[in-house]
Design a protein around this motif. Sequence first.
Motif, PDB file in Angstrom:
ATOM      1  N   ARG A  74      59.735  47.891   4.950  1.00 46.06           N
ATOM      2  CA  ARG A  74      60.519  46.892   4.199  1.00 46.06           C
ATOM      3  C   ARG A  74      60.031  45.480   4.497  1.00 46.06           C
ATOM      4  NH1 ARG A  74      64.776  50.603   5.351  1.00 46.06           N
ATOM      5  NH2 ARG A  74      65.362  49.464   7.243  1.00 46.06           N
ATOM      6  N   GLY A  75      59.748  45.207   5.769  1.00 42.59           N
ATOM      7  CA  GLY A  75      59.273  43.878   6.130  1.00 42.59           C
ATOM      8  C   GLY A  75      57.901  43.576   5.556  1.00 42.59           C
ATOM      9  N   LEU A  76      56.999  44.555   5.623  1.00 38.78           N
ATOM     10  CA  LEU A  76      55.652  44.342   5.085  1.00 38.78           C
ATOM     11  C   LEU A  76      55.682  44.126   3.584  1.00 38.78           C
ATOM     12  CD1 LEU A  76      53.521  46.987   7.041  1.00 38.78           C
ATOM     13  CD2 LEU A  76      53.457  44.491   7.302  1.00 38.78           C
ATOM     14  N   GLU A  77      56.498  44.890   2.886  1.00 38.00           N
ATOM     15  CA  GLU A  77      56.591  44.725   1.431  1.00 38.00           C
ATOM     16  C   GLU A  77      57.104  43.330   1.082  1.00 38.00           C
ATOM     17  OE1 GLU A  77      59.036  48.008   0.291  1.00 38.00           O
ATOM     18  OE2 GLU A  77      57.316  49.356  -0.024  1.00 38.00           O
ATOM     19  N   PHE A  78      58.038  42.830   1.889  1.00 34.57           N
ATOM     20  CA  PHE A  78      58.551  41.471   1.643  1.00 34.57           C
ATOM     21  C   PHE A  78      57.427  40.449   1.808  1.00 34.57           C
ATOM     22  CE2 PHE A  78      60.256  37.413   3.014  1.00 34.57           C
ATOM     23  CZ  PHE A  78      61.275  37.186   2.104  1.00 34.57           C
ATOM     24  N   VAL A  79      56.639  40.611   2.867  1.00 39.39           N
ATOM     25  CA  VAL A  79      55.551  39.661   3.119  1.00 39.39           C
ATOM     26  C   VAL A  79      54.520  39.724   1.993  1.00 39.39           C
ATOM     27  CG1 VAL A  79      53.665  39.030   4.668  1.00 39.39           C
ATOM     28  CG2 VAL A  79      55.872  39.731   5.615  1.00 39.39           C
ATOM     29  N   VAL A  80      54.143  40.930   1.571  1.00 40.28           N
ATOM     30  CA  VAL A  80      53.149  41.089   0.505  1.00 40.28           C
ATOM     31  C   VAL A  80      53.627  40.409  -0.779  1.00 40.28           C
ATOM     32  CG1 VAL A  80      52.055  42.771  -1.030  1.00 40.28           C
ATOM     33  CG2 VAL A  80      52.111  43.189   1.439  1.00 40.28           C
ATOM     34  N   ARG A 117      49.889  49.448  15.197  1.00 44.42           N
ATOM     35  CA  ARG A 117      50.525  48.348  15.948  1.00 44.42           C
ATOM     36  C   ARG A 117      49.621  47.125  15.980  1.00 44.42           C
ATOM     37  NH1 ARG A 117      51.369  51.954  20.079  1.00 44.42           N
ATOM     38  NH2 ARG A 117      50.325  50.566  21.561  1.00 44.42           N
ATOM     39  N   GLU A 118      48.334  47.340  16.184  1.00 46.76           N
ATOM     40  CA  GLU A 118      47.390  46.212  16.210  1.00 46.76           C
ATOM     41  C   GLU A 118      47.376  45.483  14.866  1.00 46.76           C
ATOM     42  OE1 GLU A 118      43.723  47.995  17.349  1.00 46.76           O
ATOM     43  OE2 GLU A 118      44.226  48.056  19.500  1.00 46.76           O
ATOM     44  N   ALA A 119      47.433  46.248  13.782  1.00 46.10           N
ATOM     45  CA  ALA A 119      47.456  45.625  12.450  1.00 46.10           C
ATOM     46  C   ALA A 119      48.729  44.827  12.246  1.00 46.10           C
ATOM     47  CB  ALA A 119      47.319  46.704  11.368  1.00 46.10           C
ATOM     48  N   LEU A 120      49.837  45.301  12.805  1.00 49.06           N
ATOM     49  CA  LEU A 120      51.120  44.611  12.637  1.00 49.06           C
ATOM     50  C   LEU A 120      51.199  43.336  13.462  1.00 49.06           C
ATOM     51  CD1 LEU A 120      53.499  47.727  12.737  1.00 49.06           C
ATOM     52  CD2 LEU A 120      52.735  46.451  10.728  1.00 49.06           C
ATOM     53  N   TYR A 121      50.426  43.268  14.538  1.00 54.84           N
ATOM     54  CA  TYR A 121      50.442  42.068  15.372  1.00 54.84           C
ATOM     55  C   TYR A 121      49.304  41.105  15.018  1.00 54.84           C
ATOM     56  CZ  TYR A 121      54.245  43.581  18.335  1.00 54.84           C
ATOM     57  OH  TYR A 121      55.504  43.941  18.794  1.00 54.84           O
ATOM     58  N   ALA A 122      48.542  41.440  13.976  1.00 58.85           N
ATOM     59  CA  ALA A 122      47.545  40.494  13.480  1.00 58.85           C
ATOM     60  C   ALA A 122      48.274  39.401  12.694  1.00 58.85           C
ATOM     61  CB  ALA A 122      46.549  41.224  12.581  1.00 58.85           C
ATOM     62  N   LEU A 124      49.682  38.315   9.828  1.00 61.62           N
ATOM     63  CA  LEU A 124      50.066  38.940   8.569  1.00 61.62           C
ATOM     64  C   LEU A 124      50.169  37.952   7.410  1.00 61.62           C
ATOM     65  CD1 LEU A 124      52.742  41.501   9.831  1.00 61.62           C
ATOM     66  CD2 LEU A 124      50.370  41.949   9.170  1.00 61.62           C
ATOM     67  N   THR A 125      50.065  36.652   7.724  1.00 52.10           N
ATOM     68  CA  THR A 125      50.066  35.655   6.641  1.00 52.10           C
ATOM     69  C   THR A 125      48.660  35.446   6.069  1.00 52.10           C
ATOM     70  OG1 THR A 125      49.758  33.799   8.177  1.00 52.10           O
ATOM     71  CG2 THR A 125      52.035  34.443   7.644  1.00 52.10           C
ATOM     72  N   ALA A 126      47.635  35.949   6.784  1.00 53.76           N
ATOM     73  CA  ALA A 126      46.260  35.806   6.282  1.00 53.76           C
ATOM     74  C   ALA A 126      46.062  36.710   5.069  1.00 53.76           C
ATOM     75  CB  ALA A 126      45.264  36.167   7.384  1.00 53.76           C
ATOM     76  N   PRO A 127      45.206  36.287   4.132  1.00 52.18           N
ATOM     77  CA  PRO A 127      45.012  37.060   2.893  1.00 52.18           C
ATOM     78  C   PRO A 127      44.650  38.522   3.168  1.00 52.18           C
ATOM     79  CG  PRO A 127      43.939  34.920   2.723  1.00 52.18           C
ATOM     80  CD  PRO A 127      44.405  35.048   4.144  1.00 52.18           C
ATOM     81  N   GLY A 128      45.399  39.427   2.563  1.00 50.15           N
ATOM     82  CA  GLY A 128      45.098  40.855   2.647  1.00 50.15           C
ATOM     83  C   GLY A 128      45.575  41.571   3.894  1.00 50.15           C
ATOM     84  N   LYS A 129      46.009  40.822   4.929  1.00 46.45           N
ATOM     85  CA  LYS A 129      46.369  41.463   6.205  1.00 46.45           C
ATOM     86  C   LYS A 129      47.630  42.316   6.084  1.00 46.45           C
ATOM     87  CE  LYS A 129      43.160  40.064   9.091  1.00 46.45           C
ATOM     88  NZ  LYS A 129      42.308  41.015   9.835  1.00 46.45           N
ATOM     89  N   ALA A 130      48.652  41.783   5.426  1.00 48.51           N
ATOM     90  CA  ALA A 130      49.904  42.537   5.294  1.00 48.51           C
ATOM     91  C   ALA A 130      49.676  43.790   4.446  1.00 48.51           C
ATOM     92  CB  ALA A 130      50.996  41.667   4.684  1.00 48.51           C
ATOM     93  N   GLN A 131      48.875  43.678   3.393  1.00 50.36           N
ATOM     94  CA  GLN A 131      48.592  44.838   2.536  1.00 50.36           C
ATOM     95  C   GLN A 131      47.792  45.887   3.307  1.00 50.36           C
ATOM     96  OE1 GLN A 131      49.727  45.485  -0.743  1.00 50.36           O
ATOM     97  NE2 GLN A 131      48.996  47.482  -0.033  1.00 50.36           N
ATOM     98  N   ALA A 132      46.846  45.441   4.127  1.00 52.13           N
ATOM     99  CA  ALA A 132      46.059  46.377   4.917  1.00 52.13           C
ATOM    100  C   ALA A 132      46.953  47.146   5.894  1.00 52.13           C
ATOM    101  CB  ALA A 132      44.959  45.631   5.677  1.00 52.13           C
ATOM    102  N   ALA A 133      47.902  46.429   6.508  1.00 52.10           N
ATOM    103  CA  ALA A 133      48.842  47.085   7.419  1.00 52.10           C
ATOM    104  C   ALA A 133      49.720  48.075   6.667  1.00 52.10           C
ATOM    105  CB  ALA A 133      49.699  46.035   8.127  1.00 52.10           C
ATOM    106  N   LEU A 134      50.123  47.688   5.452  1.00 52.07           N
ATOM    107  CA  LEU A 134      50.953  48.569   4.625  1.00 52.07           C
ATOM    108  C   LEU A 134      50.181  49.836   4.240  1.00 52.07           C
ATOM    109  CD1 LEU A 134      53.757  48.784   3.325  1.00 52.07           C
ATOM    110  CD2 LEU A 134      52.843  47.554   1.344  1.00 52.07           C
ATOM    111  N   ASP A 135      48.887  49.691   3.986  1.00 53.98           N
ATOM    112  CA  ASP A 135      48.058  50.855   3.658  1.00 53.98           C
ATOM    113  C   ASP A 135      47.957  51.800   4.858  1.00 53.98           C
ATOM    114  OD1 ASP A 135      47.672  49.810   1.144  1.00 53.98           O
ATOM    115  OD2 ASP A 135      45.679  48.984   1.596  1.00 53.98           O
ATOM    116  N   LEU A 136      47.803  51.232   6.063  1.00 56.08           N
ATOM    117  CA  LEU A 136      47.768  52.059   7.275  1.00 56.08           C
ATOM    118  C   LEU A 136      49.089  52.796   7.462  1.00 56.08           C
ATOM    119  CD1 LEU A 136      45.979  49.786   9.922  1.00 56.08           C
ATOM    120  CD2 LEU A 136      45.158  51.969   9.014  1.00 56.08           C
TER     121      LEU A 136
END
Length: 209
Positions: A74-80, A117-122, A124-136
Motif C-alpha cells: 500500500r505504501g509503495l503504490e502511494f509513492v509510485v 528490504r534493501e530495495a525498500l531502504y533505498a 524511494l523518491t528517486a526515479p523508478g526506485k519505488a516501482q522497482a521495489a514494488l516489482d520485487l
Amino acid sequence: MNINSDNIIKDAQRLRGTTDEVRSKRAAGEQGSTQPAAHQIEVTLDQMNINLRTHQQTVARLQLESIGLDQIERGLEFVVKNNPGDYEDIRRAIGEVQTAADATRFQQQHLIPQTLREALYADLTAPGKAQAALDLLTSRRGEIDNSLRDEFAQISRIQVSFENIQSVNLHLDGKAQSVVDELSRQLLAQKQLVQSPMDPATVMTLLRA
C-alpha cells in the motif's frame, strides 16, 4: 528441517499394518508381545506430529510475511502514484513502508527477504526506485503463493494418513494416545488458519502453539 512427507505416508501405511497386528495379538491374549508394536505406533505418531507442526509453522511464517507485504505494498503504490508530489505525504508513506519491513519478524528474525528490504531502504523518491521495489514485492508474493500451495499439500497428505490411522480405531495407551490428541488439536488449528489466513491473531496463535 527437511521434511519428506512421502516417508510419513509410508510410515502411516506400515503403522496401519502394525495396529492390525496389535489388535490381533490382544484378541489372542498375547499382551506382552504387543509392546514392541505399540512402541512403533507411538514413535510414528510422534514423528507425524513433529512434521505436522513444522509444516504449520512454515505456513504461519509465510502468512505473517504476507501480512507485512500488504502494508508495504500500500505504501509503495502511494509513492509510485504520488511522486513527485507532496513531500511530507511521500516521506510519511516511505516511513510506514520501512517500519512495516522492519516489524515483519518472528523471534527477532526478519521475514522480508534481504533483497527486498534493501530495495525498500533505498531512496524511494528517486526515479523508478519505488516501482522497482514494488516489482520485487510482486515477485516475492508469487514465491509465497507457490510455497503455501506446497505446504498445504504436505499437510493434507499427513492429515489423510492420520485419518487412515484413526479409522483403525485401535485403543492406545499412555503417550501414544496423548500424541493422537495433540495431532487432532493441531489439525483443527490448521483448519482455522486456512479459514482466516490473513488474520494476524490466528497466525501468531499457531506460531506460539
